[in-house]
Write an enzyme that holds these catalytic residues in place. Sequence first.
Site, PDB file in Angstrom:
ATOM      1  N   ASP A  81     -46.900  -6.928 -12.604  1.00 33.53           N
ATOM      2  CA  ASP A  81     -47.046  -7.336 -13.830  1.00 33.53           C
ATOM      3  C   ASP A  81     -48.485  -6.681 -14.419  1.00 33.53           C
ATOM      4  O   ASP A  81     -49.283  -8.136 -14.577  1.00 33.53           O
ATOM      5  CB  ASP A  81     -46.823  -8.851 -13.510  1.00 33.53           C
ATOM      6  N   LYS A  83     -50.726  -6.841 -17.456  1.00 33.05           N
ATOM      7  CA  LYS A  83     -50.546  -6.533 -18.598  1.00 33.05           C
ATOM      8  C   LYS A  83     -52.463  -7.161 -19.320  1.00 33.05           C
ATOM      9  O   LYS A  83     -52.874  -7.910 -18.121  1.00 33.05           O
ATOM     10  CB  LYS A  83     -50.348  -7.600 -19.085  1.00 33.05           C
ATOM     11  N   ASN A  86     -52.929 -10.831 -17.646  1.00 31.36           N
ATOM     12  CA  ASN A  86     -53.783 -10.936 -16.210  1.00 31.36           C
ATOM     13  C   ASN A  86     -54.260 -10.138 -15.638  1.00 31.36           C
ATOM     14  O   ASN A  86     -54.884 -10.371 -14.722  1.00 31.36           O
ATOM     15  CB  ASN A  86     -52.325 -10.526 -15.345  1.00 31.36           C
TER      16      ASN A  86
END
Length: 144
Positions: A81, A83, A86
């Site tokens: 994840d 991105k 984050n």
Amino acid sequence: MAEVNFLGQLHHLNLVKLIGYCIEDDQRLLVYEFMTRGSLENHLFRRTLPLPWTDRLKVALGAAKGLAFLHGSAEPVIYRDFKTSNILLDSEYNAKLSDFGLAKAGPQGDNTHVSTRVVGTYGYAAPEYVMTAVRYGKSSFSAY
């Protein structure tokens, strides 16, 4: 629980520090170190002044170092994840990866790949991973 397990074992300058956690009934709470500048997403998409290129490069290098650590550790981690929301920034724009809720242990020993269902934010995974759900160590994709 994945976040507690991974961040409890992994320590690197470019991974956010997990200070503590609490589990009570169905309630979960994670406490991270305080990141004064928030997420990269806020700086790229919600500010009127653009982030200077020197800071952008510093953030990109820090995020890459975090991913390289995860990929090259004794027990590789598939981040899944990656991105801008984050990637957290401290007061000097040092990047730290956060949100390991979708992370998964990577291939170890003689295993060449890990089969897994495709998760994470669409648009951040390599097409071959999306089509086959097989993650190879040499694949180029940003969700790792």
